[in-house]
Write an enzyme that holds these catalytic residues in place. Structure first.
Site, mmCIF file in Angstrom:
data_model
loop_
_atom_site.group_PDB
_atom_site.id
_atom_site.type_symbol
_atom_site.label_atom_id
_atom_site.label_comp_id
_atom_site.label_asym_id
_atom_site.label_seq_id
_atom_site.Cartn_x
_atom_site.Cartn_y
_atom_site.Cartn_z
ATOM 1 N N HIS A 14 -81.745 -1.505 -61.482
ATOM 2 C CA HIS A 14 -82.450 -0.539 -62.348
ATOM 3 C C HIS A 14 -81.519 0.646 -62.593
ATOM 4 O O HIS A 14 -81.402 1.552 -61.773
ATOM 5 C CB HIS A 14 -83.755 -0.103 -61.669
ATOM 6 C CG HIS A 14 -84.585 0.827 -62.504
ATOM 7 N ND1 HIS A 14 -85.940 0.987 -62.305
ATOM 8 C CD2 HIS A 14 -84.275 1.653 -63.525
ATOM 9 C CE1 HIS A 14 -86.417 1.874 -63.167
ATOM 10 N NE2 HIS A 14 -85.426 2.300 -63.916
ATOM 11 N N HIS A 16 -79.893 2.941 -66.040
ATOM 12 C CA HIS A 16 -79.750 3.201 -67.481
ATOM 13 C C HIS A 16 -78.331 3.698 -67.714
ATOM 14 O O HIS A 16 -77.945 4.722 -67.139
ATOM 15 C CB HIS A 16 -80.739 4.264 -67.934
ATOM 16 C CG HIS A 16 -82.161 3.904 -67.647
ATOM 17 N ND1 HIS A 16 -82.989 3.334 -68.588
ATOM 18 C CD2 HIS A 16 -82.903 4.021 -66.511
ATOM 19 C CE1 HIS A 16 -84.185 3.124 -68.038
ATOM 20 N NE2 HIS A 16 -84.159 3.527 -66.778
ATOM 21 N N HIS A 194 -90.589 -0.939 -67.498
ATOM 22 C CA HIS A 194 -90.994 0.158 -66.620
ATOM 23 C C HIS A 194 -92.526 0.157 -66.632
ATOM 24 O O HIS A 194 -93.144 0.097 -67.698
ATOM 25 C CB HIS A 194 -90.529 1.502 -67.164
ATOM 26 C CG HIS A 194 -89.076 1.792 -66.961
ATOM 27 N ND1 HIS A 194 -88.084 0.957 -67.374
ATOM 28 C CD2 HIS A 194 -88.455 2.855 -66.385
ATOM 29 C CE1 HIS A 194 -86.910 1.489 -67.052
ATOM 30 N NE2 HIS A 194 -87.097 2.644 -66.455
ATOM 31 N N GLU A 197 -94.721 4.107 -63.219
ATOM 32 C CA GLU A 197 -93.886 5.229 -62.760
ATOM 33 C C GLU A 197 -94.758 6.490 -62.838
ATOM 34 O O GLU A 197 -95.040 7.116 -61.828
ATOM 35 C CB GLU A 197 -92.643 5.362 -63.653
ATOM 36 C CG GLU A 197 -91.717 6.521 -63.269
ATOM 37 C CD GLU A 197 -90.547 6.706 -64.255
ATOM 38 O OE1 GLU A 197 -90.594 6.187 -65.383
ATOM 39 O OE2 GLU A 197 -89.573 7.404 -63.878
ATOM 40 N N ASP A 275 -81.451 4.511 -61.068
ATOM 41 C CA ASP A 275 -82.115 4.869 -62.327
ATOM 42 C C ASP A 275 -81.160 5.626 -63.267
ATOM 43 O O ASP A 275 -80.600 5.028 -64.184
ATOM 44 C CB ASP A 275 -83.383 5.694 -62.028
ATOM 45 C CG ASP A 275 -84.429 5.616 -63.134
ATOM 46 O OD1 ASP A 275 -84.209 4.882 -64.102
ATOM 47 O OD2 ASP A 275 -85.471 6.295 -63.017
#
Ligand code: ADE
Ligand code: ZN
Length: 335
Positions: A14, A16, A194, A197, A275
């Site tokens: 995970h 980005h 996602h 969250e 992340d």
């Protein structure tokens, strides 16, 4: 423990790529592209990284990404992250990229994917880090917009393994993207999203039942619904948990209250990830280190987490086995 973690073979599931954009690199790319950014120094940028919620962060994250223009920019961004992987014993990574963040500004899809892919190929050869790509749709935009992105991706389909769903969760339920996920699956992309969250357990149910996802990004709010926890376990779906992201975005107040250990005790399959490491104060190893301390995790727990990272990756079985063997050789020696 720190040494054990730093040398533990692991995968990151995970991540980005736009969230790996360190201020130093941001300044140098902005300069060569003749773009003025609103901060005067690295310190000023870092001081601005105080977030009350996901949206607060996203506003700054999209601003940062706006200096990326040329293929070389995407290459440099990606290769710089992959070098960090190599130095942290991240043997494999599954990189999310947000095409719409760039195509909306007039940067064409081909520029983005070519820069990222070239860096991934070089990293495999020079750093022995493997990677694959997850194309994420921005959920604050329309489904129609996501369809445009899907179409743009088709000439590069062989370079993309999965689709994801990110950006502002609240008010943008997975059901909004039902048709584009169906179409993406038909094209051969593996569906991920996602969910949970900031959004409620209902969004996780929708992601599972409507989008047919194979892995949940975050998933913290699953814990509010016992039946959902049972279902996630039954379907053998893993959660890509991001501890330092959760505290930075105030999803969790203090790492000591982080649900990761509870998730493991309940039988959920959990992985640890960074992340957006440039924004949340730590790469993947820092996430392992801080959560280990906060929750008093054992070496066995850390081994399980690293094992999950390979087991629930999107790699083929033979590659998974290779990495799992490497992990076992390490762990048996260090137990
Ligand atoms: N985009 C980048 N990081 C994200 C996160 N943590 N949640 C949703 N969208 C994101
Ligand atoms: Zn994320």
């Amino acid at each position: 423990m720190k040494n054990f973690i730093e040398n533990l073979p692991k995968a990151e599931l995970h991540l980005h790529i736009e969230g790996t954009f360190e201020p130093e690199l941001m300044f140098s790319i902005a300069k060569r592209n003749n773009i003025k950014i609103k901060y005067n120094s690295v310190q000023e940028i870092k001081a601005a990284y105080q977030f009350d919620c996901l949206q607060d962060f996203l506003d700054i994250y999209y601003q940062g990404a706006s200096v990326l223009i040329n293929e070389q920019d995407f290459y440099d961004l990606t290769y710089s992250y992959l070098q960090k992987c190599a130095s942290q014993k991240v043997r494999h990574t599954e990189i999310m990229f947000d095409p719409q963040t760039h195509t909306e500004r007039g940067v064409i899809f081909e520029t983005v994917i070519n820069g990222i892919t070239r860096a991934c190929n070089d990293a495999k050869e020079k750093l022995d880090v493997s990677s694959l790509l997850i194309m994420s749709y921005l959920r604050h935009l329309s489904e129609e917009d996501a369809f445009v992105t899907l179409k743009q991706s088709l000439p590069f389909k062989h370079l993309i393994t999965a689709v994801g769903l990110d950006s502002s969760e609240k008010g943008n339920p997975p059901s909004k993207f039902k048709s584009v996920f169906e179409a993406s699956i038909k094209e051969g992309y593996i569906p991920l999203a996602h969910a949970g969250e900031e959004g409620p357990p209902e969004y996780v149910w929708e992601a599972l039942d409507i989008l047919k996802i194979k892995r949940i990004d975050h998933g913290n709010n699953c814990l509010q619904d016992e039946a959902l926890v049972k279902e996630v376990i039954k379907r053998d779906i893993a959660l890509t948990v991001c501890p330092l992201s959760n505290t930075a975005l105030q999803v969790v107040e203090d790492l000591k209250d982080h649900p990761l250990k509870k998730m493991m005790e309940l039988g959920l399959k959990v992985t640890i990830n960074s992340d957006d490491p440039a924004y949340f104060g730590g790469q993947v190893n820092q996430n392992y280190i801080e959560v280990q301390e906060a929750l008093d995790l054992t070496k066995q727990d850390l081994y399980e987490l690293a094992k999950n990272s390979f087991q629930y990756s999107l790699l083929d079985e033979a590659s998974k086995q290779q990495y799992l063997e490497e992990l076992d050789v390490y762990y048996v020696g260090k137990k």
